[in-house]
Design an enzyme around this catalytic site. Structure first.
Site: not given
Length: 163
Positions: A132-133
């Site tokens: 989850p950047c």
């Protein structure tokens, strides 16, 4: 030169459009967002998806609906630098609905002066959302996102992140 990795590509239909997933024998190698966000009322799952691509389709649909907080999909991150792997591992531990700044991630991985390098690793993330950047923000702004800020805002909306 190293041996070329064999991959298989799939179109993953969702309510937000068609994602492109690329798998190696070791897992999900790449996830590409649709070029443009669409919001459909319904979608139809392609019957010819492999079991692994179907699992990704189901998990993406659950995430989009706000019912999935963590993905079980195994990414194939072979061939990336130790630094990128450390950044992605830290990102993977950021809880759903929460954020960290580039600087906080840099400090957390023991590289306090590497905030810009953290940003580059975020941009190089081959499997956004799975890793989850989008939960990484800049000091005072939402930061960037490789698939575009409209997508990042959409992901924030799903997770009720303000920013």
């Amino acid at each position: 030169m190293g041996k070329r990795l064999e991959t298989e590509k799939f179109e993953i239909p969702t309510l937000w459009g068609v994602f492109i997933a690329e798998y190696s024998d070791n897992g999900l190698r790449k996830l590409v967002f649709p070029r443009k966000f669409v919001e459909a009322r319904e979608y139809s799952r392609k019957p010819d998806l492999s079991a692994k691509a179907n699992k990704l389709a189901v998990e993406l649909a659950e995430y989009i609906a706000g019912k999935r907080k963590k993905f079980s999909i195994k990414p194939d991150l072979s061939g990336y630098s130790e630094f990128s792997l450390a950044v992605w591992e830290k990102m993977s531990k950021i809880p759903y609905g929460q954020t960290m700044s580039y600087g906080e991630v840099a400090r957390a991985i023991g590289r306090p002066k590497a905030a810009r390098a953290v940003g580059r690793a975020c941009g190089a993330n081959p499997v956004p959302v799975i890793i989850p950047c989008h939960r990484i923000v800049a000091k005072g702004s939402i930061g960037g996102f490789g698939s575009g800020l409209d997508w990042k805002r959409r992901l924030f909306s799903v997770e009720a992140i303000t920013g």
